[in-house]
Design an enzyme around this catalytic site. Structure first.
Site, PDB file in Angstrom:
ATOM      1  N   GLY A 257     -16.583  -1.557 -10.728  1.00 42.12           N
ATOM      2  CA  GLY A 257     -16.065  -1.882  -9.405  1.00 42.12           C
ATOM      3  C   GLY A 257     -16.122  -0.661  -8.495  1.00 42.12           C
TER       4      GLY A 257
ATOM      5  CG  ASN B 188     -11.834   6.155   1.242  1.00 42.43           C
ATOM      6  OD1 ASN B 188     -12.539   6.933   1.886  1.00 42.43           O
ATOM      7  ND2 ASN B 188     -10.895   6.568   0.418  1.00 42.43           N
TER       8      ASN B 188
ATOM      9  CB  ALA C  60     -12.321   2.804  -9.444  1.00 41.85           C
TER      10      ALA C  60
ATOM     11  CG  ASP D 138     -11.852   5.837  -2.963  1.00 39.31           C
ATOM     12  OD1 ASP D 138     -10.711   6.183  -2.610  1.00 39.31           O
ATOM     13  OD2 ASP D 138     -12.341   4.724  -2.669  1.00 39.31           O
TER      14      ASP D 138
ATOM     15  CB  SER E 204      -0.892   0.013   1.241  1.00 38.59           C
ATOM     16  OG  SER E 204      -1.528   1.267   1.328  1.00 38.59           O
TER      17      SER E 204
ATOM     18  CE  LYS F 140     -11.811   1.241  -0.773  1.00 41.11           C
ATOM     19  NZ  LYS F 140     -11.680   1.986  -2.029  1.00 41.11           N
TER      20      LYS F 140
ATOM     21  CG  ASN G  62     -18.032  -4.089 -15.561  1.00 37.17           C
ATOM     22  OD1 ASN G  62     -16.861  -3.696 -15.573  1.00 37.17           O
ATOM     23  ND2 ASN G  62     -18.434  -5.090 -14.807  1.00 37.17           N
ATOM     24  NE  ARG G  63     -13.984  -9.056 -17.121  1.00 36.65           N
ATOM     25  CZ  ARG G  63     -12.878  -9.410 -16.516  1.00 36.65           C
ATOM     26  NH1 ARG G  63     -11.835  -9.782 -17.209  1.00 36.65           N
ATOM     27  NH2 ARG G  63     -12.787  -9.370 -15.197  1.00 36.65           N
TER      28      ARG G  63
ATOM     29  CB  SER H 121      -2.198   4.608   2.359  1.00 36.77           C
ATOM     30  OG  SER H 121      -3.125   4.542   1.309  1.00 36.77           O
TER      31      SER H 121
END
Ligand code: ATR
Length: 282
Positions: free
Chosen positions: A125, A83, A127, A98, A11, A62, A147-148, A13
């Site tokens: 997702g 988050n 994001a 985010d 990470s 999350k 989306n897929r 962060s």
């Protein structure tokens, strides 16, 4: 402070926040905590018992973390995703920075105002969810989603419609139809909100020849210059990679915890240095 996730491989962060604390001379430290899903409740309780200032929460916690908080901010509740947790006066309050991080990056670095514009978002997702809600909040006129896995796009669409239906026009495009003529014609902002592009050799998910002139191209991938960004540059289109979103979401968490303005240049520089150190060959 710290970050709860599982697994936490590398990470960024801790590097970002500890650099900010050092720069401002704040007596805090930020650590990584690998927290298994079955230990999440105990870990969240420990924020209180250890008297932590707050934590970031990442995959896979999350959503589930909402069950253990005293209060959840409106935007995070709509997204069902937290988050950032603030420990204040004995209470745990959940936020999600985010989406706002994305907006700050788009507005400040990209000088792009989404108000009244049309967006095309690929991905469904975390994001894509954060970005879509943030765009609606910023007054975007319409969002095309693809989306897929169609089912995931439908779930995101339903969540958006349930919460912010009257504020924006939403449409869903089947993934197999994403390059069909006409869809991209009137789009002002294209966003890759998938992880595709993280690795050299990843495919382009969209045919860049379809981009109208002046479309803004945003790629949430932050570890390298993606093929998508290279194609945008070739066509002289305004574009941004995901470093800004990563930095701004951190500055917003920092502000929630410390009430101080984060040293953004310091944070961005430390991130760039990290990427150079672990440079991906392509
Ligand atoms: P994040 O929280 O970063 O958004 P995520 O929730 O795992 O991460 O979502 C990853 C997104 O990238 C998803 O939209 C995923 O599509 P699926 O829902 O079909 O899995 C998308 N994605 C990942 N690899 C992909 C690929 N090879 N082609 C197309 N989309 C891909």
């Amino acid at each position: 402070m710290g970050i709860f996730g599982y697994p936490i491989v590398h990470s960024l962060s801790p590097v970002l926040h500890n650099a900010a604390f050092a720069k401002l001379g704040l007596d805090f430290v930020y650590l990584s905590f690998p927290v298994k899903p079955e230990d999440l409740e105990d870990a969240v309780k420990a924020i209180k018992s250890l008297n932590m200032v707050g934590v970031n929460v990442t995959i896979p916690h999350k959503r589930n973390v909402l069950d253990y908080l005293d209060e959840v901010d409106h935007q995070a509740r709509m997204m069902t995703s937290v988050n950032t947790i603030l420990h204040q006066d004995g209470r745990l309050i959940g936020y999600n920075t985010d989406g706002e991080g994305f907006l700050e990056s788009l507005r400040r670095e990209g000088e792009f105002d989404p108000q009244g514009k049309r967006a095309f978002v690929i991905g469904a997702g975390g994001a894509a969810c954060a970005i879509s809600f943030a765009l609606v909040k910023a007054g975007i006129k319409s969002i095309i989603l693809t989306n897929r896995t169609r089912e995931k796009a439908k779930i995101l669409l339903e969540r958006l419609k349930k919460n912010v239906k009257d504020q924006c026009k939403f449409s869903l495009v089947d993934f197999s139809q994403r390059n069909s003529p006409g869809i991209m014609d009137k789009v002002d902002l294209f966003i890759n909100a998938t992880s595709v592009g993280m690795h050299a050799g990843d495919p382009l998910l969209i045919n860049p020849d379809l981009f109208p002139s002046n479309i803004f191209v945003y790629d949430v991938v932050y570890n390298r210059k993606t093929e998508l960004l290279k194609e945008a540059e070739k066509r002289n289109l305004p574009s941004l990679g995901g470093i800004g979103m990563l930095v701004y979401q951190a500055t917003l968490s920092f502000k929630i915890w410390t009430s101080r303005k984060a040293p953004i240049d310091e944070m961005r520089n430390i991130l760039r240095a990290e990427f150079n150190e672990h440079k991906v060959k392509d």
